[in-house]
Scaffold this motif. Structure first.
Motif, mmCIF file in Angstrom:
data_model
loop_
_atom_site.group_PDB
_atom_site.id
_atom_site.type_symbol
_atom_site.label_atom_id
_atom_site.label_comp_id
_atom_site.label_asym_id
_atom_site.label_seq_id
_atom_site.Cartn_x
_atom_site.Cartn_y
_atom_site.Cartn_z
ATOM 1 N N MET A 1 0.856 -1.175 0.000
ATOM 2 C CA MET A 1 0.000 0.000 0.000
ATOM 3 C C MET A 1 0.897 1.232 0.000
ATOM 4 S SD MET A 1 -3.163 1.581 0.708
ATOM 5 C CE MET A 1 -4.040 0.085 0.827
ATOM 6 N N VAL A 2 0.740 2.089 -0.982
ATOM 7 C CA VAL A 2 1.497 3.334 -1.067
ATOM 8 C C VAL A 2 0.590 4.457 -0.568
ATOM 9 C CG1 VAL A 2 2.685 4.952 -2.600
ATOM 10 C CG2 VAL A 2 2.909 2.481 -2.963
ATOM 11 N N ILE A 3 1.093 5.212 0.416
ATOM 12 C CA ILE A 3 0.301 6.259 1.054
ATOM 13 C C ILE A 3 0.985 7.608 0.855
ATOM 14 C CG2 ILE A 3 -0.682 7.106 3.228
ATOM 15 C CD1 ILE A 3 -0.514 4.145 4.227
ATOM 16 N N LEU A 4 0.207 8.589 0.428
ATOM 17 C CA LEU A 4 0.665 9.958 0.280
ATOM 18 C C LEU A 4 0.186 10.757 1.485
ATOM 19 C CD1 LEU A 4 1.748 12.444 -1.324
ATOM 20 C CD2 LEU A 4 -0.504 12.523 -2.454
ATOM 21 N N GLY A 5 1.121 11.240 2.296
ATOM 22 C CA GLY A 5 0.782 12.101 3.424
ATOM 23 C C GLY A 5 0.875 13.545 2.993
ATOM 24 N N LEU A 6 -0.036 14.370 3.497
ATOM 25 C CA LEU A 6 -0.108 15.765 3.078
ATOM 26 C C LEU A 6 -0.186 16.707 4.278
ATOM 27 C CD1 LEU A 6 -2.730 15.135 0.289
ATOM 28 C CD2 LEU A 6 -0.330 15.773 -0.072
ATOM 29 N N ASP A 7 0.565 17.793 4.198
ATOM 30 C CA ASP A 7 0.509 18.877 5.176
ATOM 31 C C ASP A 7 0.194 20.154 4.391
ATOM 32 O OD1 ASP A 7 0.737 20.334 7.577
ATOM 33 O OD2 ASP A 7 2.847 20.781 7.146
ATOM 34 N N PRO A 8 -1.109 20.398 4.125
ATOM 35 C CA PRO A 8 -1.480 21.525 3.277
ATOM 36 C C PRO A 8 -1.188 22.881 3.925
ATOM 37 C CG PRO A 8 -3.299 19.973 3.498
ATOM 38 C CD PRO A 8 -2.264 19.612 4.515
ATOM 39 N N SER A 9 -0.715 23.792 3.107
ATOM 40 C CA SER A 9 -0.471 25.173 3.513
ATOM 41 C C SER A 9 -0.370 25.994 2.246
ATOM 42 C CB SER A 9 0.821 25.264 4.318
ATOM 43 O OG SER A 9 1.195 26.614 4.520
ATOM 44 N N LEU A 10 -0.797 27.237 2.308
ATOM 45 C CA LEU A 10 -0.699 28.084 1.131
ATOM 46 C C LEU A 10 0.748 28.473 0.863
ATOM 47 C CD1 LEU A 10 -2.179 29.502 -1.140
ATOM 48 C CD2 LEU A 10 -2.501 31.458 0.385
ATOM 49 N N SER A 11 1.505 28.720 1.909
ATOM 50 C CA SER A 11 2.889 29.146 1.696
ATOM 51 C C SER A 11 3.773 27.987 1.252
ATOM 52 C CB SER A 11 3.460 29.789 2.958
ATOM 53 O OG SER A 11 3.429 28.876 4.032
ATOM 54 N N CYS A 12 3.591 26.806 1.857
ATOM 55 C CA CYS A 12 4.417 25.645 1.496
ATOM 56 C C CYS A 12 3.721 24.364 1.940
ATOM 57 C CB CYS A 12 5.792 25.757 2.154
ATOM 58 S SG CYS A 12 6.942 24.481 1.614
ATOM 59 N N THR A 13 3.242 23.593 0.997
ATOM 60 C CA THR A 13 2.580 22.318 1.288
ATOM 61 C C THR A 13 3.623 21.209 1.308
ATOM 62 O OG1 THR A 13 0.421 22.942 0.414
ATOM 63 C CG2 THR A 13 0.972 20.599 0.349
ATOM 64 N N GLY A 14 3.615 20.434 2.384
ATOM 65 C CA GLY A 14 4.517 19.299 2.477
ATOM 66 C C GLY A 14 3.840 18.036 1.981
ATOM 67 N N TRP A 15 4.636 17.144 1.392
ATOM 68 C CA TRP A 15 4.117 15.845 0.960
ATOM 69 C C TRP A 15 5.160 14.768 1.266
ATOM 70 C CZ3 TRP A 15 6.925 13.249 -2.733
ATOM 71 C CH2 TRP A 15 7.790 14.001 -3.512
ATOM 72 N N GLY A 16 4.656 13.578 1.553
ATOM 73 C CA GLY A 16 5.539 12.446 1.813
ATOM 74 C C GLY A 16 4.875 11.170 1.359
ATOM 75 N N VAL A 17 5.647 10.307 0.724
ATOM 76 C CA VAL A 17 5.111 9.051 0.201
ATOM 77 C C VAL A 17 5.836 7.898 0.886
ATOM 78 C CG1 VAL A 17 4.685 7.669 -1.869
ATOM 79 C CG2 VAL A 17 4.708 10.169 -2.033
ATOM 80 N N ILE A 18 5.056 6.972 1.439
ATOM 81 C CA ILE A 18 5.619 5.778 2.076
ATOM 82 C C ILE A 18 4.942 4.533 1.518
ATOM 83 C CG2 ILE A 18 6.185 6.999 4.224
ATOM 84 C CD1 ILE A 18 3.738 5.452 5.488
ATOM 85 N N ARG A 19 5.607 3.405 1.717
ATOM 86 C CA ARG A 19 5.006 2.109 1.416
ATOM 87 C C ARG A 19 4.758 1.427 2.754
ATOM 88 N NH1 ARG A 19 4.525 -0.549 -2.915
ATOM 89 N NH2 ARG A 19 6.166 0.559 -4.022
ATOM 90 N N ALA A 20 3.554 0.930 2.956
ATOM 91 C CA ALA A 20 3.202 0.220 4.180
ATOM 92 C C ALA A 20 2.847 -1.218 3.821
ATOM 93 C CB ALA A 20 2.024 0.894 4.872
ATOM 94 N N GLU A 21 3.554 -2.151 4.446
ATOM 95 C CA GLU A 21 3.275 -3.580 4.267
ATOM 96 C C GLU A 21 3.163 -4.177 5.651
ATOM 97 O OE1 GLU A 21 6.546 -4.930 1.883
ATOM 98 O OE2 GLU A 21 5.803 -3.899 0.098
ATOM 99 N N GLY A 22 1.931 -4.422 6.083
ATOM 100 C CA GLY A 22 1.714 -4.871 7.456
ATOM 101 C C GLY A 22 2.141 -3.766 8.397
ATOM 102 N N SER A 23 2.993 -4.091 9.358
ATOM 103 C CA SER A 23 3.475 -3.076 10.295
ATOM 104 C C SER A 23 4.771 -2.424 9.821
ATOM 105 C CB SER A 23 3.682 -3.700 11.681
ATOM 106 O OG SER A 23 4.671 -4.711 11.601
ATOM 107 N N ARG A 24 5.266 -2.841 8.659
ATOM 108 C CA ARG A 24 6.515 -2.282 8.128
ATOM 109 C C ARG A 24 6.221 -1.086 7.224
ATOM 110 N NH1 ARG A 24 10.485 -6.941 6.315
ATOM 111 N NH2 ARG A 24 11.957 -5.382 7.019
#
Length: 156
Positions: A1-24
């Motif tokens: 499962m690939v998950i895109l995390g988002l921290d929205p902001s008008l000045s600077c939006t952060g993004w992060g992509v991780i792979r989750a497999e079970g608890s890993r």
């Protein structure tokens, strides 16, 4: 499962992509999308939506996650945050992504173990959970934390 995390902001939006497999979990990528402060609002929002659309196209996440809206003391700041979130959600919606929302305290608790953790504690824990990761900045760190929390909190 690939998950895109988002921290929205008008000045600077952060993004992060991780792979989750079970608890890993494993880091895939992270970054920040700044918008020029002097540009008209419509252009800033369009640029944010387009840049996030490109991130989604490149990493093809299965779902996205963002922090729930919080209300600032400054109504103007709250309005700008809401507009940026709208652009972020529109980019996700255009790509057909399900977006899950998590309270900031819950994100901190999932990553650090306490809902009252500060940003330095969250960033320190990211180094433990994602060894060797190079984080693009504080907004990207917050986005990675949201993705990790989603991996632990949301049903697969």
């Amino acid at each position: 499962m690939v998950i895109l995390g988002l921290d929205p902001s008008l000045s600077c939006t952060g993004w992060g992509v991780i792979r989750a497999e079970g608890s890993r979990i494993a880091h895939i990528a992270n970054g920040q999308i700044p918008t020029p402060a002097k540009a008209p609002m419509a252009q800033r929002l369009a640029a944010l939506q387009a840049a996030l659309g490109a991130v989604i196209a490149e990493y093809r996440p299965d779902r996205a996650a963002a922090e729930e809206v919080f209300v600032n003391k400054n109504p103007q700041s709250t309005l700008k945050l809401a507009q940026a979130r709208g652009a972020v959600l529109a980019a996700c919606g255009t790509a057909g992504l399900d977006v899950r929302e998590h309270a900031a305290r819950l994100v901190k608790k999932a990553v650090v173990g306490t809902g009252g953790a500060d940003k330095t504690q969250v960033q320190a824990m990211l180094k433990v959970l994602l060894p060797g990761v190079k984080v693009a900045g504080t907004d990207a760190a917050d986005a990675l934390a949201v993705a990790i929390a989603d991996a632990h909190l949301a049903p697969r």
